[in-house]
Design an enzyme around this catalytic site. Structure first.
Site: not given
Length: 297
Positions: A177, A214
């Protein structure tokens, strides 16, 4: 616990991932939004008891099942606790049909080159072994990009994949992420640099390995489609990044193959003061709208 079943559920991604992983620093804010003021509890123990009650209430709510919520990201303390006497990760998968993930990062370093790398994670191998034993499917680790700085972004992505490889070595699937801050003027430029860096790292992964990504919802719809289609990518999920639920859902619906992984946008409007019927109805509405946007693409 069937890993193949969980992998299939993530690949198909017919739903979204609930991020229930606010940690120490963000817990008071999460509780305040949930209608519990800091004056209502004293000390970390009470605070974490209350946030676990909130998370348990969400997880046990009738709408919170694998039909629409394909996965959930947990905070380490949540993994170590029980729901109705069953360890949380086991309860999620066996009772709710939701694939459990664990947030492993310890927060962010100070900004360098417009980016924030992850702080060191002491005892990570022990934590990953414990997670694997607890039935956790994958992990999540977050860095932040706040400028289209090629050097900064390259360093963030290199660190993310280095950590990702450590996670893969434990048989877990990392959710990588590198969040791009939604308010920056050069967001689109930062996303272009980020996409190239991620593609280079993905191409270097062994053929039998897959990661998840993400990412902040991109300024240009479907900008991350080459990542969605990459053979080393199990799934690309989107973070809400401070957009309201409606805004985040509208943007998400324009991105084919991306599904949501929202935290604040999921719990928006939920309150400790609501009756179970009110709470369940509001959560049902949130889950249905995020699910619809996730499968719209």
């Amino acid at each position: 616990m069937s890993n193949a079943k969980q992998t299939e559920q993530m690949r198909k991604g017919e739903g979204f991932i609930a991020a229930l992983d606010q940690s120490g620093g963000s817990t008071p804010k999460a509780l305040r939004l949930y209608g519990i003021e800091e004056s209502e509890y004293s000390g970390d123990t009470e605070m974490f008891d209350l946030i676990h009650q909130m998370r348990s209430r969400i997880i046990k709510s009738p709408a919170f099942t694998g039909d629409k919520v394909v996965g959930a990201i947990l905070f380490e303390q949540t993994m170590d606790r029980d729901i109705d006497g069953t360890p949380t990760a086991t309860y999620l998968w066996e009772t709710r049909g939701v694939v459990p993930f664990l947030k492993i990062d310890k927060g962010l370093e100070a900004e360098v080159n417009g980016c924030q790398m992850m702080k060191p994670i002491p005892g990570l191998d022990d934590l990953l072994s414990r997670a694997a034993k607890a039935g956790i499917f994958g992990t999540k680790e977050r860095s932040v990009i706040s400028a289209a700085n090629a050097e900064g972004i390259k360093a963030v992505v290199a660190q993310q994949f280095e950590l990702g490889n450590q996670v893969l070595a434990h048989g877990l699937v990392p959710i990588i992420e590198p969040e791009v801050t939604i308010s920056i003027a050069d967001k689109a430029e930062a996303e272009a640099i980020l996409r190239d860096e991620i593609l280079a790292q993905l191409d270097a992964l062994p053929a039998d390995k897959q990661v998840m990504l993400k990412l902040t919802l991109p300024s240009e719809a479907n900008f991350y489609k080459p990542l969605v289609d990459h053979p080393r990518v199990m799934k690309v999920v989107a973070l809400s990044g401070g957009y309201s639920r409606d805004e985040a859902n509208a943007k998400l619906a324009q991105n084919t193959g991306m599904i949501a992984s929202f935290s604040r946008a999921l719990t928006e409007g939920l309150s400790a003061k609501q009756t179970d019927a009110e709470f369940d109805a509001m959560l049902e509405e949130a889950i249905s709208s995020i699910h619809a946007a996730s499968v719209a693409g």
